[in-house]
Design a protein around this motif. Structure first.
Motif, PDB file in Angstrom:
ATOM      1  N   CYS A 190       1.028  -1.317   0.306  1.00 14.87           N
ATOM      2  CA  CYS A 190      -0.084  -0.079   0.363  1.00 14.87           C
ATOM      3  C   CYS A 190       0.622   1.488   0.378  1.00 14.87           C
ATOM      4  O   CYS A 190       1.557   1.435   0.941  1.00 14.87           O
ATOM      5  CB  CYS A 190      -0.683   0.370   1.750  1.00 14.87           C
ATOM      6  N   VAL A 196      -2.780   9.877   0.709  1.00 13.88           N
ATOM      7  CA  VAL A 196      -4.179  10.154   0.091  1.00 13.88           C
ATOM      8  C   VAL A 196      -5.799  10.324   0.501  1.00 13.88           C
ATOM      9  O   VAL A 196      -5.541  10.195   1.728  1.00 13.88           O
ATOM     10  CB  VAL A 196      -4.377   8.640  -0.951  1.00 13.88           C
ATOM     11  N   SER A 197      -6.632  10.411  -0.194  1.00 12.26           N
ATOM     12  CA  SER A 197      -7.565  10.479   0.441  1.00 12.26           C
ATOM     13  C   SER A 197      -8.313   9.447   1.439  1.00 12.26           C
ATOM     14  O   SER A 197      -7.774   8.516   0.677  1.00 12.26           O
ATOM     15  CB  SER A 197      -8.272  11.190  -0.952  1.00 12.26           C
ATOM     16  N   GLN A 200      -9.756   7.211  -1.139  1.00  9.94           N
ATOM     17  CA  GLN A 200      -8.770   6.090  -1.653  1.00  9.94           C
ATOM     18  C   GLN A 200      -7.743   4.486  -0.245  1.00  9.94           C
ATOM     19  O   GLN A 200      -7.867   3.659  -0.922  1.00  9.94           O
ATOM     20  CB  GLN A 200      -7.261   6.760  -2.169  1.00  9.94           C
ATOM     21  N   ARG A 201      -7.759   5.322   0.073  1.00  8.88           N
ATOM     22  CA  ARG A 201      -7.717   4.337   1.824  1.00  8.88           C
ATOM     23  C   ARG A 201      -8.641   3.439   1.506  1.00  8.88           C
ATOM     24  O   ARG A 201      -8.317   1.481   2.087  1.00  8.88           O
ATOM     25  CB  ARG A 201      -7.093   5.223   2.893  1.00  8.88           C
ATOM     26  N   GLU A 203     -10.672   2.260  -0.510  1.00  9.12           N
ATOM     27  CA  GLU A 203     -10.032   1.474  -1.796  1.00  9.12           C
ATOM     28  C   GLU A 203      -9.149   0.260  -1.703  1.00  9.12           C
ATOM     29  O   GLU A 203      -9.198  -0.687  -1.898  1.00  9.12           O
ATOM     30  CB  GLU A 203      -9.950   2.088  -2.819  1.00  9.12           C
TER      31      GLU A 203
END
Length: 230
Positions: A190, A196-197, A200-201, A203
């Motif tokens: 990861c 990241v947003s 996104q985390r 995801e």
């Protein structure tokens, strides 16, 4: 795969961290599959990372000159390793799969996890001579390194700032796990979750859960220098 046993060796100081979430996802998903899951939360356990004389209970083989590899090998033979090491070895022995969950520190694992490797994977238990690499004493097990990075994916490519991410995996996957005979699954990475947003985390966590659903069908990587340095 009901009945399979999994040991997650987890190294992060904060339970609410992204690594903590990855660990929790693995526990939940694998238990849904009917797996038995054990977690060694190294920071919560206050696991001792230093390999010292304290790892030997009772007499030492050579009191005149201490050699950790020799002393732990002999102590293992006679059942004379410290209780915390013995407990972790039992977990390893029982596991079909080892998952190592951690943040990448200085191109490697955190010191507490490296200390776990140093103290638990002793000669006689994890390897011997000539019982190493494909003949290692843990040859019927699988391992997977799941980790987070501080930098984005593109920086871990050949010719870029950090070089190919596979270069960093050579000592972890090949020099440790493969040396002990363990078959290694492709790593789960990861990249830069803190940069990241939130979407996104989420995801990333979903992708990890999805991978775990079919993990037992995966083929181990080809543990050769070509895989790491092609």
């Amino acid at each position: 795969m009901a009945g399979k046993k999994v040991l997650i060796v987890y190294a992060h100081q904060e339970p609410k961290s992204f690594n903590g979430s990855l660990k929790d996802v693995a526990v939940e998903e694998l238990r849904k599959q009917g797996c038995s899951v054990t977690v060694s939360d190294l920071y919560a356990m206050q696991f001792e990372p230093r390999a010292t004389r304290n790892d030997i209970v009772g007499h030492v083989h050579n009191p005149e000159q201490f050699n950790y590899i020799v002393e732990t090998r002999e102590a293992y033979k006679r059942g004379g390793l410290s209780s915390d090491v013995v407990e972790e070895q039992k977990k390893v022995q029982e596991a079909d799969l080892l998952i190592f969950q951690f943040p990448l520190y200085w191109f490697s694992m955190p010191a507490i996890m490296k200390g776990w490797m140093d103290r638990v994977l002793v000669q006689g238990f994890a390897y011997g001579f000539p019982e190493f690499y494909d003949s290692g004493l843990l040859k019927n097990k699988l391992a997977l390194f799941s980790f987070t990075t501080g930098s984005p994916r593109e920086t871990y490519t050949k010719g870029n700032t950090n070089g190919d991410i596979r270069y960093l995996l050579w000592p972890l996957q090949h020099g440790t796990m493969h040396f002990c005979g363990v078959k290694v699954l492709a790593p789960h990475m990861c990249f830069a979750p803190e940069s990241v947003s939130e979407g996104q985390r989420k995801e990333m966590l979903t992708a990890w859960a999805q991978r775990l659903k079919t993990l037992w069908k995966e083929e181990p990587i080809n543990c050769s220098s070509e895989w790491y340095f092609k």
